[in-house]
Design a protein around this motif. Sequence first.
Motif, short mmCIF file in Angstrom:
data_model
loop_
_atom_site.label_atom_id
_atom_site.label_comp_id
_atom_site.label_asym_id
_atom_site.label_seq_id
_atom_site.Cartn_x
_atom_site.Cartn_y
_atom_site.Cartn_z
N ILE A 136 8.79 -12.35 75.46
CA ILE A 136 7.53 -12.80 75.95
C ILE A 136 6.14 -12.91 76.64
O ILE A 136 5.54 -12.57 76.54
N ASP A 137 6.75 -13.16 77.68
CA ASP A 137 6.16 -13.08 78.73
C ASP A 137 5.55 -11.45 79.34
O ASP A 137 4.92 -11.60 80.29
N GLY A 138 5.73 -10.20 78.55
CA GLY A 138 4.81 -9.32 79.11
C GLY A 138 5.74 -7.61 79.33
O GLY A 138 5.54 -6.80 79.52
N ASN A 139 7.69 -8.07 78.71
CA ASN A 139 7.67 -6.92 79.27
C ASN A 139 8.73 -6.33 78.12
O ASN A 139 9.44 -7.04 78.15
N HIS A 140 7.71 -5.29 77.94
CA HIS A 140 8.36 -4.80 76.49
C HIS A 140 9.54 -4.07 76.67
O HIS A 140 9.70 -3.80 75.25
#
Length: 197
Positions: free
Chosen positions: A18-22
Amino acid sequence: MKLRKTNPTDYDLVKQFIDGNHDSIDTLVTRHRDRVYTYIYLIVKNHQLSEDLFQDTFIKVIRSLRMGKYQDNGKFLAWVLRIAHNLIIDHFRKEKQNNTFSKDDYELDIFNSSKYCEGNYEDELIQNQIHDDVRKLVDELPEDQREVVILRHYKGLSFKEIAEHTDVSINTALGRMRYALINMRKTIEEKNMSLTL
């Protein structure tokens, strides 16, 4: 952004995604792949279909996470399996709707009839889901309407018996049933539910 823990929990990975670490979603897929795939395969009994449904499950998981639809309660895998379960039911429903039997075949449609197919487990699965959905709809009704529906459809009482049991007139009992059905129909439309086999 790198994974901070050597063995992060599902919650850590969801938060990182969710924080952007795919990369964290890849870790989640790898971690739960066998359990989710096996669950799907045990029901559909077809490798290619299981693979497709597995992909669809995680596409839906990613979409739901992005839309903030997942509330962590320490049961990430159970949530993923529920999504897979619903996709399996949707698949069987669509398949059933597209299944048109030909009447002019030499053997007629006795061998094509769904009654004689192996797939009765699928029907049972869908039926159970429908019962669960209907029960949830009934639980959402106002108490007087819920009581009439339960007495009528789950206990099998006549409207005369319901009227006596609830100490109201037959017309009131019928009216409550009518409003219960209107409310349930409204909820079905709002939630875009499918309650057909």
